[in-house]
Enzyme design. Structure first.
Site, PDB file in Angstrom:
ATOM      1  N   HIS A 199      -9.975   2.903  -0.075  1.00 31.92           N
ATOM      2  CA  HIS A 199     -10.064   2.443   1.308  1.00 31.92           C
ATOM      3  C   HIS A 199     -10.901   1.167   1.313  1.00 31.92           C
ATOM      4  O   HIS A 199     -11.891   1.036   2.034  1.00 31.92           O
ATOM      5  CB  HIS A 199     -10.680   3.519   2.208  1.00 31.92           C
ATOM      6  CG  HIS A 199      -9.920   3.717   3.480  1.00 31.92           C
ATOM      7  ND1 HIS A 199     -10.494   3.728   4.715  1.00 31.92           N
ATOM      8  CD2 HIS A 199      -8.591   3.902   3.710  1.00 31.92           C
ATOM      9  CE1 HIS A 199      -9.572   3.920   5.651  1.00 31.92           C
ATOM     10  NE2 HIS A 199      -8.408   4.029   5.060  1.00 31.92           N
TER      11      HIS A 199
ATOM     12  N   HIS B 207       0.823  -1.215   0.000  1.00 34.27           N
ATOM     13  CA  HIS B 207       0.000   0.000   0.000  1.00 34.27           C
ATOM     14  C   HIS B 207       0.853   1.260   0.000  1.00 34.27           C
ATOM     15  O   HIS B 207       0.512   2.245  -0.654  1.00 34.27           O
ATOM     16  CB  HIS B 207      -0.931   0.005   1.216  1.00 34.27           C
ATOM     17  CG  HIS B 207      -1.864   1.168   1.251  1.00 34.27           C
ATOM     18  ND1 HIS B 207      -3.031   1.217   0.524  1.00 34.27           N
ATOM     19  CD2 HIS B 207      -1.804   2.345   1.920  1.00 34.27           C
ATOM     20  CE1 HIS B 207      -3.642   2.374   0.739  1.00 34.27           C
ATOM     21  NE2 HIS B 207      -2.918   3.066   1.582  1.00 34.27           N
TER      22      HIS B 207
END
Length: 749
Positions: A104, A55
């Site tokens: 998200h 990420h």
């Protein structure tokens, strides 16, 4: 903890460490030891583990993402590009606009409300950190099958989280998408976009320079929520059982964020910061290492001065925590007192936690003991780079050969009518008002267009009516059939949506949502989509300003469809000249712009009527897209069209239904000679739009289209209270509205 933790680590090289539990590979752990010349301390291991996660480090994707820089078109409007918190473009009159879209996804599956809420909060802080006032948000969403029981858990929570956080911040939610597909069942996509406005001279960057300058952490206290957070959650697949990483999801407080926004903007106005960074993924590990890495010196941090909500947190947990509503600023010593005064005024906790040093190391201390001594670039910018193997999957040929053209078509006009109603009432094509009505779309009073318009639009200058428009699009079905073309179709649709409202497309941000990079088929999809997007942006002259990669969207062996979501931002000189989608004036003439071909691969019709995915997606002609955009922008500016709607999912009939229902007026349509009525209504050929032209402007409009070589076919007129296709069917607007609006509320009830 030993008297000197760093020295102790150097003296105990064989001590066992939980590198695998923190998500590091064996060779990555070995590389950390090589960089440091010793084993890492526990705190250092925590920092590397979150910053080297997929990420945060883009370790599997950056070899492909570099194309966005290598192929970047020349664009005088680009002020800040890839590498900062968000891209910035010049929109004229001294204004700059910053925007970015991020994901998200995993947190929103585990805790739908908080996952989605903190997604909004995080992207807003990215925009704030650039020096801008956030002015609008958008949310492209993907959920599993509409009738699946778990969708009833995830969707309402996500929508409530987005609405709850954004509404409390007082930010209008002006657009996005909602798509249902079984491939997203275990991996919903919750992408969040924010737009901010500033003057050119107000741009701020994330760097820590100037020895002796202070490092100030301000905002909320640091808690145990979000430890590891998205940096860990988004860097692995879910297994087939339900995920159990609930503590890793952050908890948001929008009222604290609102104070943080106003406090930060006042700090900017008084020019009190030399560098600034929000705390999002990887928390303090990210903020300290990135600020120091981008600066000209080192940094020393006293970690025990960090304000905590939980006094039992260990140093490692403090460094990994992704607690929300926090910022980190670099401030000259003479400005610290005023900085702290402003924070106190806004009831925002602010603490000097360190200073910029003349050295080249990031050093962190805990009650006087050194627990971190690392080169900051090795943490923030020199993580692993993987050249993952990729290969065209062996099933791709069969998928493309399974042509939608072979599917049974309506046998007669009655069946054609029935399929129109079936299409417009299907979950993906139905009205999303149940969702968007929960978002405040008009707070602040500058929203000019919002859902269900083709793009959201906000005014940014009340005196001149200067504005910006933003659209997000992405079709995972197209990308599954052909990732290269699918990415370009997403770009083309968002570009077309912006132009349809009268705004001139300037730049893009993207959120690239894919399965596991450890699967060569997924990496092929990613490589092809990235190449397609880079090539497309080069052709259209719209640089990529930044964005996000979300990998490991996969449950067990089942990956989501490759879903590149593209956000296009455009500028409009006068928002009073914008073009809406609704047909509002009877007697206006309807023109279809572009070429209609028999293109049904990946279409809404094939999905809704036959539950089929196969064949090839529509052809992409980016030069045609550019020409169509020029026509739409000119027609809007010069008052030649009163309504415009791009053609995409669902084809012409979907666009006609939406424009009729939104404007409250019917339409009478004639099928052009030589065109099959079914293809005319359901084809999803790209590069097309339907426009409503006042009779007084018809000649001027058609002359412009003819002079520029854009096909423009008169297909009907705005009239009555039904959608009538001559020789085929009539459907009253009330019947269309009932089919279109009942679906989503019925799914959630």
């Amino acid at each position: 903890m030993s008297l000197d933790t760093v020295k102790h680590a150097a003296g105990t090289p064989d001590a066992g460490q939980p590198w695998a539990e923190l998500g590091l590979k064996e060779d990555e752990y070995a590389r950390i030891r090589e960089i440091l010349g010793r084993r890492p301390t526990g705190a250092e291991l925590a920092m590397y583990s979150v910053m080297w996660s997929e990420h945060c480090s883009y370790k599997s994707s950056k070899v492909h993402l570099k194309q966005f820089g290598e192929k970047a078109p020349e664009n005088d409007a680009l002020l800040v590009g890839i590498g900062e918190n968000a891209g910035v473009v010049d929109v004229g009159q001294g204004y700059a606009v910053t925007f970015k879209v991020e994901s998200h996804n995993h947190p929103s599956y585990i805790e739908p409300y908080q996952g989605a809420a903190t997604g909004v909060g995080g992207i807003v802080r990215d925009i704030l950190a650039m020096g801008a006032r956030p002015v609008a948000v958008m949310d492209p969403l993907r959920f599993g099958a509409a009738d699946h029981p778990d969708t009833k858990r995830v969707l309402p929570g996500v929508v409530a989280g987005i609405g709850g956080y954004g509404n409390c911040l007082g930010l209008p939610n002006i657009g996005g998408e909602v798509v249902f597909d079984p491939c997203y069942q275990g991996n919903p996509l919750v992408n969040a976009l924010c737009v901010g406005v500033m003057k050119h001279e107000d741009i701020h960057l994330a760097k820590a320079s100037g020895a002796g300058n202070k490092v100030i952490l301000y905002g909320a206290r640091t808690g145990g929520d979000g430890i590891g957070g998205v940096s860990v959650l988004a860097s692995e697949t879910f297994d087939d059982s339900k995920p159990t990483k609930r503590p890793a999801v952050q908890v948001g407080d929008p009222f604290q964020e609102k104070l943080l926004i106003e406090c930060t903007l006042e700090i900017f106005r008084e020019k009190l910061v030399a560098g600034i960074q929000d705390l999002g993924g990887a928390g303090l590990s990210c903020a300290t290492s990135e600020l120091a890495s981008a600066g000209s010196g080192g940094m020393r941090v006293e970690l025990d001065t960090v304000p905590l909500r939980d006094s039992s947190l260990s140093p490692e947990e403090i460094l990994m925590s992704e607690s929300q509503e926090r910022m980190c600023a670099i401030v000259e010593p003479g400005k610290v007192d005023r900085f702290l005064e402003i924070c106190e005024k806004w009831d925002v906790i602010a603490t000097v936690i360190g200073e910029v040093t003349e050295g080249s190391r990031l050093e962190i201390f805990w009650h006087g003991e050194q627990i971190v001594d690392v080169p900051p670039r090795s943490v923030a910018h020199e993580g692993p780079t993987y050249h993952r193997p990729y290969a065209r999957p062996d099933w791709q040929d069969a998928l493309q050969a399974d042509d939608a053209a072979k599917l049974p078509r309506p046998a007669d006009a009655a069946e054609l009518r029935a399929q129109v109603l079936q299409l417009v009432g299907s979950p993906n094509q139905a009205s999303k008002a149940w969702i968007t009505d929960q978002y405040d779309r008009f707070v602040q009073g500058n929203t000019v267009l919002a859902q269900p318009e083709d793009s959201g639009m906000v005014r940014i200058d009340e005196d001149t009516n200067l504005g910006v428009a933003v659209a997000t699009d992405g079709n995972g079905r197209y990308a599954k059939l052909d990732p290269y073309a699918g990415a370009q179709l997403a770009l083309a649709e968002a570009y077309r949506n912006v132009a349809a409202t009268g705004a001139r497309p300037l730049a893009i941000s993207d959120c690239l949502n894919f399965g596991s990079p450890e699967d060569p088929a997924v990496m092929w999809q990613f490589a092809e989509a990235t190449r397609g997007l880079a090539d497309g942006c080069q052709t259209l002259g719209t640089p990529v300003t930044g964005g996000n990669v979300s990998l490991y969207n996969q449950t067990g062996d089942v990956a989501i469809h490759p879903t590149p979501v593209v956000a296009v931002l455009g500028v409009i000189d006068d928002v009073t000249r914008r073009t809406p989608v609704g047909f509002a004036e009877e007697g206006q003439l309807l023109y279809l712009l572009g070429d209609t071909r028999e293109e049904l691969g990946g279409s809404a019709w094939s999905q809704v009527v036959h539950d089929h995915l196969g064949g090839l997606p529509p052809q992409v002609d980016l030069e045609r897209e550019r020409l169509l955009a020029e026509i739409l922008i000119s027609a809007s500016r010069d008052g030649m069209v009163d309504a415009a709607h791009d053609l995409s999912d669902g084809g012409l009939v979907q666009a006609l239904v939406e424009s009729c229902l939104h404007g409250g007026k019917g339409a009478r349509v004639v099928v052009p000679d030589g065109l099959d009525p079914f293809v005319f209504l359901f084809s999803e050929s790209a590069g097309r739009a339907v426009v409503a032209v006042p009779r007084s402007e018809e000649l001027r409009f058609t002359d412009m289209c003819g002079a520029r070589g854009l096909p423009a076919t008169r297909i009907g007129v705005v009239d009555g209270d039904e959608l009538a296709v001559q020789g085929q069917f009539d459907i009253p607007l009330d019947e269309l509205r009932a089919a279109h609006e009942a679906t989503v509320p019925g799914l959630i009830a």
